[in-house]
Design an enzyme around this catalytic site. Sequence first.
Site, PDB file in Angstrom:
ATOM      1  N   ASP A 100       0.864  -1.176   0.000  1.00 31.57           N
ATOM      2  CA  ASP A 100       0.000   0.000   0.000  1.00 31.57           C
ATOM      3  C   ASP A 100       0.901   1.227   0.000  1.00 31.57           C
ATOM      4  O   ASP A 100       2.132   1.109  -0.079  1.00 31.57           O
ATOM      5  CB  ASP A 100      -0.949  -0.004   1.214  1.00 31.57           C
ATOM      6  CG  ASP A 100      -2.291   0.661   0.899  1.00 31.57           C
ATOM      7  OD1 ASP A 100      -2.289   1.781   0.358  1.00 31.57           O
ATOM      8  OD2 ASP A 100      -3.343   0.067   1.208  1.00 31.57           O
ATOM      9  N   HIS A 119     -13.326  -1.029  -7.134  1.00 35.85           N
ATOM     10  CA  HIS A 119     -14.488  -0.183  -7.432  1.00 35.85           C
ATOM     11  C   HIS A 119     -14.205   1.303  -7.223  1.00 35.85           C
ATOM     12  O   HIS A 119     -15.020   2.143  -7.591  1.00 35.85           O
ATOM     13  CB  HIS A 119     -15.720  -0.621  -6.627  1.00 35.85           C
ATOM     14  CG  HIS A 119     -15.596  -0.459  -5.146  1.00 35.85           C
ATOM     15  ND1 HIS A 119     -15.958  -1.431  -4.258  1.00 35.85           N
ATOM     16  CD2 HIS A 119     -15.161   0.564  -4.375  1.00 35.85           C
ATOM     17  CE1 HIS A 119     -15.763  -1.024  -3.022  1.00 35.85           C
ATOM     18  NE2 HIS A 119     -15.272   0.191  -3.075  1.00 35.85           N
ATOM     19  N   GLY A 134       4.465   1.611  -1.826  1.00 32.67           N
ATOM     20  CA  GLY A 134       4.629   1.894  -3.242  1.00 32.67           C
ATOM     21  C   GLY A 134       3.346   2.410  -3.859  1.00 32.67           C
ATOM     22  O   GLY A 134       2.429   2.843  -3.154  1.00 32.67           O
ATOM     23  N   ASP A 135       3.284   2.353  -5.188  1.00 31.98           N
ATOM     24  CA  ASP A 135       2.162   2.887  -5.951  1.00 31.98           C
ATOM     25  C   ASP A 135       1.727   1.823  -6.945  1.00 31.98           C
ATOM     26  O   ASP A 135       2.477   1.452  -7.857  1.00 31.98           O
ATOM     27  CB  ASP A 135       2.603   4.153  -6.680  1.00 31.98           C
ATOM     28  CG  ASP A 135       1.491   4.815  -7.477  1.00 31.98           C
ATOM     29  OD1 ASP A 135       0.426   4.189  -7.663  1.00 31.98           O
ATOM     30  OD2 ASP A 135       1.689   5.962  -7.929  1.00 31.98           O
ATOM     31  N   PHE A 136       0.507   1.297  -6.801  1.00 26.88           N
ATOM     32  CA  PHE A 136       0.100   0.200  -7.684  1.00 26.88           C
ATOM     33  C   PHE A 136      -0.144   0.645  -9.116  1.00 26.88           C
ATOM     34  O   PHE A 136      -0.360  -0.181 -10.006  1.00 26.88           O
ATOM     35  CB  PHE A 136      -1.062  -0.610  -7.130  1.00 26.88           C
ATOM     36  CG  PHE A 136      -2.319   0.137  -6.731  1.00 26.88           C
ATOM     37  CD1 PHE A 136      -2.741   1.294  -7.354  1.00 26.88           C
ATOM     38  CD2 PHE A 136      -3.113  -0.361  -5.691  1.00 26.88           C
ATOM     39  CE1 PHE A 136      -3.896   1.940  -6.989  1.00 26.88           C
ATOM     40  CE2 PHE A 136      -4.287   0.279  -5.313  1.00 26.88           C
ATOM     41  CZ  PHE A 136      -4.681   1.432  -5.961  1.00 26.88           C
TER      42      PHE A 136
END
Length: 366
Positions: A230, A276, A256-258
């Site tokens: 996350d 969503h 991190g950054d997905f």
Amino acid sequence: MTSQADAVTWPMYGHDDMPGSDAITLHHGTNAPAPVRMYEMLYSSLVSQLLVAVADIGVADAFGSHEEICHVDELARRTGSDAAALYRALRALASVGVFTEVAPRTFRLTPLAATLRSDEHGSMRDLARYVGLPERQRAFGALAHSIRTGQPSFDQVHGTNWWTYFGARPELSALFNRAMGTMARMVNSATLESHDLSDARRLVDVGGGKGLLVSTLLRQYPELTAVVFDLPAVVTEAAEVIAAEGLQDRAECIGGDFFVSVPAGGDVYVLSWTIHDWDDKDAIAILRNIRAAMRDDGQLIIIDEVLPEGDAPHFGKFEDIVMLSLLNGHVRTEPEFVRLFEAAGLRHKETRGTPAPTSVIVAVPA
């Protein structure tokens, strides 16, 4: 004023098919005149507002135990409330099963009321306070803007998007994370009971929040190791949660950054109550990054609502309106999930319904 000639007789009927009727029991039902039913539907939001108010004040916590019977004057003293006003609030909530008036002006907790206690397993108090945030309510009040434009009313009301607004306000972010932790306990663990992970060895929870789902799974599967992935500020809290459970030797917390990448090497990836939040373009970007990190024999498990077609009632149809108001995402049907997977190099394997509002959607490499 309504004249006697115009007055509508309000008979007492069952109340089975109104949206939210599982949680809200009012006095008039499907055989009542349409204006009567509409009147009740328009005012049904007051139940939510009362729940938020008593959660914020801490009324359920003011009972010394689940069994204590307490006069409203004493509850008012313990919560710093006006006794007459508190009585009116509790009387209304007792009429829908939240608290019960066991003697004049004297109340006891019900199972529903107990969920608003801070010390309750599966406490909903933080979720109630989050639902009632004025920032959210103002966005819902401008819902017509979203319907007219297709754009989040939150942005129009607050001058910035949801993520930027909350990111600049740590106290709201903390409440949001606690509320999502409530959802993780309530929905995720129950949902995954329907999916066997005994063959998994390394699980990556993408957007794993405070690590509550990972903690649950590590206790359930002793051979499993896991990664909570996350934002860096979020996984700091996750590391504390996992350490408190004594599971730090079997779990990593990676920030991190997905939208850039996700940790590689997992045989199971999980996206829980996350997809969503994003429109199709962003959702496909997340899924492509997961596919790039996933082993060829791996699988992706999405825990989310899957909307039925037509008029069939489903909580997700109202959650979808939350997405319309606050974010750019939406709650999807199964065919919409299939299209996302195909665009990301994945193949839909199965969808399993559960007793919760969520389903387990499984995808594998195409």
